[in-house]
Motif scaffolding. Structure first.
Motif, short mmCIF file in Angstrom:
data_model
loop_
_atom_site.label_atom_id
_atom_site.label_comp_id
_atom_site.label_asym_id
_atom_site.label_seq_id
_atom_site.Cartn_x
_atom_site.Cartn_y
_atom_site.Cartn_z
N SER A 148 0.82 -1.20 0.00
CA SER A 148 0.00 0.00 0.00
C SER A 148 0.85 1.25 0.00
CB SER A 148 -0.92 0.03 1.22
OG SER A 148 -1.67 1.22 1.26
N ALA A 149 0.27 2.33 -0.50
CA ALA A 149 0.94 3.62 -0.46
C ALA A 149 0.93 4.19 0.96
CB ALA A 149 0.25 4.60 -1.41
N LYS A 150 0.09 3.61 1.81
CA LYS A 150 0.03 4.06 3.19
C LYS A 150 1.28 3.60 3.94
CE LYS A 150 -4.98 4.25 3.85
NZ LYS A 150 -6.11 3.76 4.67
N GLY A 151 2.09 4.54 4.39
CA GLY A 151 3.31 4.19 5.10
C GLY A 151 3.20 4.37 6.60
N GLU A 152 2.00 4.78 7.07
CA GLU A 152 1.85 5.04 8.49
C GLU A 152 1.94 3.74 9.30
OE1 GLU A 152 -0.43 5.67 6.25
OE2 GLU A 152 -0.86 7.83 6.17
N GLU A 153 2.47 3.86 10.49
CA GLU A 153 2.65 2.70 11.36
C GLU A 153 1.32 2.03 11.67
OE1 GLU A 153 4.63 1.46 15.67
OE2 GLU A 153 4.40 3.56 15.11
N VAL A 154 0.24 2.82 11.79
CA VAL A 154 -1.04 2.24 12.18
C VAL A 154 -1.53 1.23 11.15
CG1 VAL A 154 -2.37 4.13 11.12
CG2 VAL A 154 -3.39 2.76 12.96
N SER A 155 -1.34 1.52 9.85
CA SER A 155 -1.77 0.58 8.81
C SER A 155 -0.92 -0.67 8.84
CB SER A 155 -1.67 1.24 7.43
OG SER A 155 -2.55 2.32 7.33
N LYS A 156 0.37 -0.48 9.05
CA LYS A 156 1.29 -1.61 9.12
C LYS A 156 0.96 -2.53 10.29
CE LYS A 156 6.27 -2.42 9.85
NZ LYS A 156 7.58 -1.75 9.97
N VAL A 157 0.77 -1.95 11.45
CA VAL A 157 0.45 -2.73 12.65
C VAL A 157 -0.89 -3.42 12.52
CG1 VAL A 157 -0.06 -2.58 15.12
CG2 VAL A 157 1.90 -1.35 14.18
N LYS A 158 -1.89 -2.73 11.95
CA LYS A 158 -3.21 -3.32 11.77
C LYS A 158 -3.13 -4.56 10.89
CE LYS A 158 -7.93 -2.42 10.19
NZ LYS A 158 -8.86 -1.41 9.65
N GLY A 159 -2.40 -4.46 9.77
CA GLY A 159 -2.26 -5.59 8.88
C GLY A 159 -1.56 -6.77 9.52
N LEU A 160 -0.48 -6.49 10.25
CA LEU A 160 0.27 -7.55 10.91
C LEU A 160 -0.55 -8.20 12.02
CD1 LEU A 160 3.76 -5.82 11.15
CD2 LEU A 160 3.11 -7.66 9.60
N ASN A 161 -1.29 -7.41 12.76
CA ASN A 161 -2.12 -7.95 13.83
C ASN A 161 -3.26 -8.82 13.28
OD1 ASN A 161 -0.68 -6.86 15.93
ND2 ASN A 161 -2.02 -5.11 16.23
N MET A 162 -3.67 -8.54 12.06
CA MET A 162 -4.74 -9.32 11.45
C MET A 162 -4.22 -10.60 10.80
SD MET A 162 -7.13 -6.36 9.70
CE MET A 162 -8.21 -7.59 8.95
#
Length: 224
Positions: free
Chosen positions: A82-96
């Motif tokens: 994703s173009a989203k580089g924010e930590e929140v998107s990264k953490v959400k994906g990994l947690n899922m």
């Protein structure tokens, strides 16, 4: 036979990048949305999935949730793109349950390296099975039996429990766990590891397992 990659991406330019950068080593199939992507499973499952977050219809998180909750798809490694580089998107994906995360724009060499690393992790175990107390991890069928019942796990949970079982009654440091299960690029994502440990503990308790995951504060975890 080449390993199969499914890429869910609605940007034609990125689809073309996937096709030309991966065609020499992999059999890559691109899909514009979740509907066409899941329809393709009728002809067989991929070895790895590249999944964009921003998509028409169901977004990448919704697709990821469906994959990781599916009995026949939970084990397939998923790299969120994703173009989203924010930590929140990264953490959400990994947690899922995502196995890796790569932000646009990315280099072809990095993309290929991430794919190969995650494919190695998903097929890294060589023993047919790992047994500890009432836990049996059957690699030939990619399933986990706890106290006589099969439990459903994400690929990360599967690999994490395998690591703990293979090293039962030995403390596994957090850094070692990240390196073996996530790759050293994710060292420091404490919430991700804690979330997966919590989920595994819940599943062990629900199935009345004799084994338990203990926290060694400031160090890591141990299966006893």
């Amino acid at each position: 036979m080449k390993q199969i990659i499914f890429a869910v991406e609605d940007d034609a330019a990125i689809q073309e990048l996937y096709t030309y950068s991966l065609e020499n080593e992999f059999d890559c199939h691109c899909f514009n949305d979740g509907t066409s992507f899941f329809d393709a499973f009728a002809n067989g499952s991929p070895d790895l999935i590249l999944l964009d977050i921003m998509l028409p219809g169901d977004d990448g998180f919704a697709i990821l949730s469906r994959l990781k909750n599916g009995k026949s798809t939970a084990h397939i490694p998923v790299i969120m793109v994703s173009a989203k580089g924010e930590e929140v998107s990264k953490v959400k994906g990994l947690n899922m349950g995502a196995d890796d995360y790569i932000a646009k724009p990315f280099g072809v060499l990095e993309l290929v390296a991430r794919i190969k690393a995650n494919l190695r992790k998903s097929g890294s175990s060589t023993a047919e099975s790992v047994v500890y107390k009432d836990i049996t991890i059957d690699h030939s069928k990619h399933r986990i039996i706890v106290n006589g019942s099969q439990i459903q796990t994400t690929l990360k949970e599967y690999n994490l429990l395998c690591l703990l079982c293979e090293n039962a009654e030995k403390v596994q440091e957090r850094e070692v766990i990240f390196n073996e299960v996530w790759g050293d690029s994710f060292i420091g994502e404490t919430r991700t590891l804690d979330f997966h440990i919590k989920e595994l503990r819940k599943k062990l308790v629900e199935n009345r397992s004799e084994a338990a995951i203990q926290t060694i504060r400031g160090v890591g975890y141990i299966l006893t």
